[in-house]
Design an enzyme around this catalytic site. Sequence first.
Site, short mmCIF file in Angstrom:
data_model
loop_
_atom_site.label_atom_id
_atom_site.label_comp_id
_atom_site.label_asym_id
_atom_site.label_seq_id
_atom_site.Cartn_x
_atom_site.Cartn_y
_atom_site.Cartn_z
N ARG A 285 0.80 -1.17 -0.06
CA ARG A 285 0.07 0.11 -0.01
C ARG A 285 0.95 1.28 -0.07
O ARG A 285 0.48 2.30 -0.55
CB ARG A 285 -1.06 0.14 1.39
CG ARG A 285 -1.91 -1.19 0.98
CD ARG A 285 -2.87 -1.16 2.03
NE ARG A 285 -3.81 -2.34 1.87
CZ ARG A 285 -4.38 -2.75 2.91
NH1 ARG A 285 -4.61 -2.31 4.14
NH2 ARG A 285 -5.39 -3.73 2.55
N HIS A 352 -5.70 5.40 6.41
CA HIS A 352 -6.58 4.03 6.73
C HIS A 352 -6.22 3.35 7.87
O HIS A 352 -6.95 2.81 8.72
CB HIS A 352 -6.01 3.09 5.39
CG HIS A 352 -6.88 1.81 5.53
ND1 HIS A 352 -8.21 1.83 5.42
CD2 HIS A 352 -6.26 0.87 5.41
CE1 HIS A 352 -8.53 0.50 5.74
NE2 HIS A 352 -7.30 -0.33 5.18
N LEU A 392 -6.91 -7.80 10.19
CA LEU A 392 -8.01 -8.74 11.00
C LEU A 392 -7.11 -9.83 11.59
O LEU A 392 -7.51 -10.19 12.56
CB LEU A 392 -8.83 -9.43 9.74
CG LEU A 392 -9.67 -8.39 8.92
CD1 LEU A 392 -10.53 -8.94 8.10
CD2 LEU A 392 -10.83 -7.90 10.20
#
Lengths: 587, 250
Positions: A285, A352, A392
């Site tokens: 990213r 983010h 996650l």
Amino acid sequence: MAEKKIIVVGGGLSGLMATIKAVERGVKVDLFSLVPVKRSHSCCAQGGINAALDTKGEGDSTWEHFDDTIYGGDFLANQPPVKNMCDAAPGLIYTMDRMGVMFSRTPEGRLDLRLFGGVKKRRTVFAGATTGQQLLYACDEQVRKWEDAGMVKKYEGWEFLSAVIDDQGVCRGIIAQDLATMEIRAFVADAVLLATGGAGMIYGKSTNSVINTGSAASAVYQQGVYYANGEFVQIHPTAMPGDDKNRLMSESARGEGGRIWTYKDGKPWYFLEEWYPAYGNLVPRDIAARAIFKVCVEMGLGVDGENKVYLDLTHKDPEFLDNRLGGIIEIYEKFHGDDPRKVPMKIFPSVHYFMGGIHVDWNHQTCIPGLFASGECDYMYHGANRLGANSLLSALYSGTVAGPAMVDYIEGLSKSSKDVDKKHFERELKRQQEWHDKILKMNGYENPYKLHEEMGDIMTENVTVVRYNDRLKATDEKLQELIQRWHKINIEDTSSWGNQAVMFTKQLWNMLQLARVITLGALNRNESRGAHYKPEFPERDDENWLKTTKAKYTPDGPVFEYEEVDTSLIKPRPRKYDVDKEATMND
Amino acid sequence: MTREYIHLKIKRQDNPDSAPYWEEFKVPYKPNMNVVSVLMEIRKNPVNANGQKTTPVVWECNCLEEVCGACSMRINGVPRQACSALIDKIDKSPIILEPLSKFPVIRDLQIDRQIMFDYLKKVKAWVNVDGSWDLGPGPLFPEKTRQWAYQLSRCMTCGCCLESCPNYNEKSAFIGPQALNQVRLFNAHPIGKMDKEKRLDAIMGPGGITECGNAQNCAKACPKEIPLTVSIADLNKQTVLYGLKRWLYK
């Protein structure tokens, strides 16, 4: 010894998993959350969760997952905890599967995998494009089962204000406030876990939910906990800019074949594929966000002359897209209007995720005994840049560490918190009540929401993709000005019932303190590493900066110290995505 | 519809015990706003349409991308999520905002939906795993079944189905479509179905499936387009079969 009690603050994935693990060890949990836990921000995670299950016959391994994570994080993460996480991932996924997560399947009914950024093998388990929601719901359901059995008591619609710390420096409980009745109360616990998520609201608009203010983390930072690696903030390359927030368009769109492009000389230009032939659209990213920023801001080649490029899925079969990416296609269609099956999506990078966070030891305990932190609000697993679908995993995994670690800690306690002198609780309660009363009486001329907007604008402008020291300095000066102006707020709403303005004003104070940690941490770090990029210092500097930033609160602003990074398992090497990873091993 | 400003008429209430009242606002128009971003503008300048200072409007929201379920309200009489209510797609003016009417009001547009979570407890909406430890891979599960079960599992407990259901009201104990849908979901899971009978028992008593009047409003109101009426029809079959079995083998 009296009955043991744990408090978990935060009902996202990490807090719920820690709750389950603690309850299974027989300890009762009081669970505090701003919102009904089912509405926590974990539900926004889309693309999937990484685990080296190797159901696609690609020879994947947990070691490779570990190496990709360390390499992707530009070697800033302490390695042993990351290895433990990657080793535990397959077992965790199996558990979540048994709990009923509707993971997508292979034709023979096993867990399907897809590709994600910064890796070469399919390692991401997913449930359509709403994986976070599905994992959160499974944990929510298990905790509800325990609530039904009397082991969990939920305090939903309560806000954490501070930790109660006794004269020995041990955490003995929390002060929390009921968001409806505005009652401020002290709660006793033998161990407290903060699993309070990230702090996107510091940037005004981000992909985060509105509750992600970082206020709880900031509160304990102001009580003496170290805040680590604050300057490492992930900018997600593909979000849909909006008036109220930036909506995430999952990395899984590229994992499933989506391409990034813009026009150059009248023709489509797939700049990621050109610049990074080894990984193409699936560079990590930080790399993708910098490339899009360069194309739009420096080269002026954004779509329609605006800060936007295309994320294109139109070459894929619509039925395949609905099955694999339905969740994000629905969001784009609903909030933008165009159909991504037919028209390329327009995207731009957005704040983010926070790689940095509360400093903890490998058992997720802070420097205050009895106070733990897990999930996005800790700093542990992602170094200088997080790989997609590892959040996650770290949320769940850190919960599986913190829950049992708190039980172990309690079992070693010589004195139960119930037996601690009440004065410690009364003292902290009084401090919070006075703070509340002071804010309720504020009758200046500033509006807290406008101050928040100013903070978000300057942080987004100067402390995101590209960072310059003079602008970072100016940003910190602006933050100090905003802190001064905070004292001149007019609260507008003096109600003693359901007063959101007064709670927001408290959060704003805490956000301003953390914003300084982020900004000054970035100013100090004169190198480029992962998400932290300074054109004046374009190279990674292991000699001087292969170390963890630790910020300590003082009333005059944060004071910084640095800690060695444990690189005992993988020797740091240059990080390059134009070539295969193997080619970097010989450098 | 082009407008200079957005005209809102909001049903407000200071606390659960006070009387509701209407207040109007005029917010300068910008393109691409939604109901949430208009309410955010009011916070920055809490002045009503008459130019009088007022308190900021209280409402619930969180994710702003229609996955958390927080921001349900009645918008021009229709229960829906405020985040996905785009101003440019609403033709009516003023835009009328009211709290959902079937739940207690906390303040203004904020409501208490705890009862929905209580109903999830009642129907045992979970897979009763022995524990969270690693027992190796879970059971195989056909992708075809997974695809429809996934649709059911996207329920965000937002309350729109209950708001639109004529059989869900103060006079009835009906647990509503959302909880019923969860029974179908967990009864489809390879481990979840081991407790199938317990869930069916829970919905065969008062407030259970027979309270559904088949108005079919719920499926239309669901922002996630969950086939709630299909779930209820399927559960009708499951309960009839189970009822027969229960009677034969008691």
